[in-house]
Structure formats: C-alpha cells, structure tokens
Design an enzyme around this catalytic site. Structure first.
Site, PDB file in Angstrom:
ATOM      1  N   LYS A  17      62.976 109.543 -20.633  1.00 30.24           N
ATOM      2  CA  LYS A  17      62.799 110.159 -19.316  1.00 30.24           C
ATOM      3  C   LYS A  17      62.584 111.665 -19.457  1.00 30.24           C
ATOM      4  O   LYS A  17      62.796 112.241 -20.544  1.00 30.24           O
ATOM      5  CB  LYS A  17      64.018 109.840 -18.445  1.00 30.24           C
ATOM      6  N   TYR A  57      60.679 101.833  -9.658  1.00 23.95           N
ATOM      7  CA  TYR A  57      62.059 101.707  -9.179  1.00 23.95           C
ATOM      8  C   TYR A  57      62.141 100.954  -7.856  1.00 23.95           C
ATOM      9  O   TYR A  57      63.090 101.143  -7.112  1.00 23.95           O
ATOM     10  CB  TYR A  57      62.665 103.101  -9.039  1.00 23.95           C
ATOM     11  N   ASN A 120      69.933 110.165 -17.412  1.00 21.00           N
ATOM     12  CA  ASN A 120      70.539 109.353 -18.478  1.00 21.00           C
ATOM     13  C   ASN A 120      69.538 109.010 -19.588  1.00 21.00           C
ATOM     14  O   ASN A 120      69.681 108.019 -20.284  1.00 21.00           O
ATOM     15  CB  ASN A 120      71.220 108.119 -17.886  1.00 21.00           C
ATOM     16  N   HIS A 123      65.106 104.641 -20.218  1.00 22.89           N
ATOM     17  CA  HIS A 123      64.987 103.442 -19.392  1.00 22.89           C
ATOM     18  C   HIS A 123      64.620 102.288 -20.302  1.00 22.89           C
ATOM     19  O   HIS A 123      63.862 102.469 -21.255  1.00 22.89           O
ATOM     20  CB  HIS A 123      63.870 103.631 -18.350  1.00 22.89           C
ATOM     21  N   GLU A 134      56.818  96.048 -15.630  1.00 17.30           N
ATOM     22  CA  GLU A 134      56.866  97.465 -16.003  1.00 17.30           C
ATOM     23  C   GLU A 134      55.851  97.797 -17.095  1.00 17.30           C
ATOM     24  O   GLU A 134      55.253  98.871 -17.087  1.00 17.30           O
ATOM     25  CB  GLU A 134      58.289  97.828 -16.441  1.00 17.30           C
TER      26      GLU A 134
HETATM   27  P1  DAT Z   1      69.635 101.116 -15.879  1.00 18.89           P
HETATM   28  O1  DAT Z   1      68.754 102.344 -16.022  1.00 18.89           O
HETATM   29  O2  DAT Z   1      70.786 101.148 -16.840  1.00 18.89           O
HETATM   30  O3  DAT Z   1      68.858  99.836 -15.906  1.00 18.89           O
HETATM   31  P2  DAT Z   1      69.821 100.732 -13.007  1.00 18.89           P
HETATM   32  O4  DAT Z   1      68.595  99.904 -13.115  1.00 18.89           O
HETATM   33  O5  DAT Z   1      71.001 100.142 -12.305  1.00 18.89           O
HETATM   34  O6  DAT Z   1      70.315 101.225 -14.445  1.00 18.89           O
HETATM   35  O7  DAT Z   1      69.480 102.096 -12.265  1.00 18.89           O
HETATM   36  C1  DAT Z   1      68.252 102.737 -12.492  1.00 18.89           C
HETATM   37  C2  DAT Z   1      68.505 104.214 -12.590  1.00 18.89           C
HETATM   38  O8  DAT Z   1      69.011 104.686 -11.332  1.00 18.89           O
HETATM   39  C3  DAT Z   1      69.558 104.609 -13.613  1.00 18.89           C
HETATM   40  O9  DAT Z   1      69.012 104.715 -14.907  1.00 18.89           O
HETATM   41  C4  DAT Z   1      70.045 105.918 -13.067  1.00 18.89           C
HETATM   42  C5  DAT Z   1      69.960 105.728 -11.568  1.00 18.89           C
HETATM   43  N1  DAT Z   1      71.247 105.320 -11.007  1.00 18.89           N
HETATM   44  C6  DAT Z   1      71.828 104.092 -11.118  1.00 18.89           C
HETATM   45  N2  DAT Z   1      73.003 104.066 -10.473  1.00 18.89           N
HETATM   46  C7  DAT Z   1      73.170 105.301  -9.925  1.00 18.89           C
HETATM   47  C8  DAT Z   1      74.177 105.915  -9.131  1.00 18.89           C
HETATM   48  N3  DAT Z   1      75.266 105.246  -8.754  1.00 18.89           N
HETATM   49  N4  DAT Z   1      73.995 107.224  -8.774  1.00 18.89           N
HETATM   50  C9  DAT Z   1      72.890 107.904  -9.143  1.00 18.89           C
HETATM   51  N5  DAT Z   1      71.894 107.385  -9.886  1.00 18.89           N
HETATM   52  C10 DAT Z   1      72.039 106.098 -10.282  1.00 18.89           C
HETATM   53 MG    MG Z   2      67.440  99.078 -14.587  1.00 20.46          MG
END
Ligand code: DAT
Ligand code: MG
Length: 146
Positions: A17, A57, A120, A123, A134
């Site tokens: 990212k 997303y 973080n 992805h 994707e």
């Molecule tokens: P991952 O990236 O581990 O698959 P995800 O698909 O649940 O996680 O979420 C996508 C992204 O959204 C994640 O990388 C960071 C952001 N995100 C997830 N939960 C969040 C939260 N509670 N607050 C802020 N950003 C969040």
């Molecule tokens: Mg995810």
C-alpha cells in the site's frame, strides 16, 4: 504406492500500500515473498483513482472507515503483485499478519512494520473469489487466476 492429490497452484493479489511504498518497504515485502518460495507472476507500480479504489474495497462500502480507506489507498503509488503458489492465498495472509498491526504477530509484515489499522502496509485477497475479482482489477491480461 499411495497416491496424493495433484497440487494446483493458485494466484492471489497482494498490494504494498502507499504507506509501504513511502516508507521504502517494497523490497522488504518482495524479499519476504521470495524467501518464502512464492512465485511473482506479475508486478505493477500505479496510483489508484477513487473509482478503482471503490471497486477494490466494495465489500467495505458501508463501513464507517470507508472514506478514510479510499483516501489512503489513493494517496500515492502502490505496488500490485500477482503471487502464485500452491495455497498462495492463505500463505500470503499468514505472511501479512492480522489486520490491526498492533495485534499482528512479530515476524509478520504488519507485526514487524505497522502501527495503525488503516496504514497496515499490505493487502492480500481473502479467498478464491476475491482473488479472481481483484486480480482482474490490476492484471486484466493475466488470464485465469487459479
Ligand atoms: P484485511 O486487509 O486484513 O483483509 P479487511 O478486509 O477487514 O482487512 O479490511 C480492509 C482494510 O480496511 C484493512 O486493511 C484496513 C481497513 N480497516 C479494517 N478495519 C478497520 C477499522 N476497524 N478501522 C479502520 N480501518 C479498518
Ligand atoms: Mg480484506
């Protein structure tokens, strides 16, 4: 002689990212993939526009953090990787660590380098359907994802 099911490699999408690119961690991430033995099938550096970020997303569009997520993922260049191996989807998720870097185990990319849940670093597709969808967003010429 016992017979074993033939292994079939799968392909997953991984992103470094914009925070990972800004912090100079592209090489570190790719190095970890290579040391693990995963194959890089394709790679691109690009900046997402908001429309493509919404597609990436879309499952999160109802979340309160959605606007921040789109702002962040479009904030600068990212590196998209098509990663191929048997079990690639789950291997990449394991290398990434938990979504919240504060909860991610040491030794994982997020655990070693991350600090905030939005920023973080990486992805990885979370299953075969999302991998296919994707990969098509970033590598439409790659063909079938699995
Ligand atoms: P991952 O990236 O581990 O698959 P995800 O698909 O649940 O996680 O979420 C996508 C992204 O959204 C994640 O990388 C960071 C952001 N995100 C997830 N939960 C969040 C939260 N509670 N607050 C802020 N950003 C969040
Ligand atoms: Mg995810």
């Amino acid at each position: 002689m016992p017979t074993f099911p033939k292994s079939s490699p799968e392909t997953t999408l991984m992103l470094v990212k914009p925070d990972g690119v800004r912090r100079g961690l592209v090489g570190e991430v790719i190095s970890r993939l290579e040391r693990k033995g995963l194959e890089l099938a394709a790679m691109r550096l690009l900046t997402l526009d908001p429309a493509r970020a919404h597609q990436l997303y879309e499952v999160h569009s109802d979340q309160p953090f959605f606007a921040d997520l789109v702002d962040f993922i479009t904030s600068g260049p990212l590196v998209a990787l098509a990663v191929r191996a048997e079990g690639a989807i789950s291997v990449v998720r394991t290398l990434m660590g938990s979504t919240d870097p504060l909860e991610a185990a040491p030794g994982t990319i997020r655990g070693d380098f991350g600090f905030r849940v939005t920023e973080n670093l990486v992805h990885g597709s979370d299953g075969p359907e999302s991998a296919e969808r994707e990969l098509e967003l970033f590598f439409p010429d790659l063909g079938s994802s699995s």
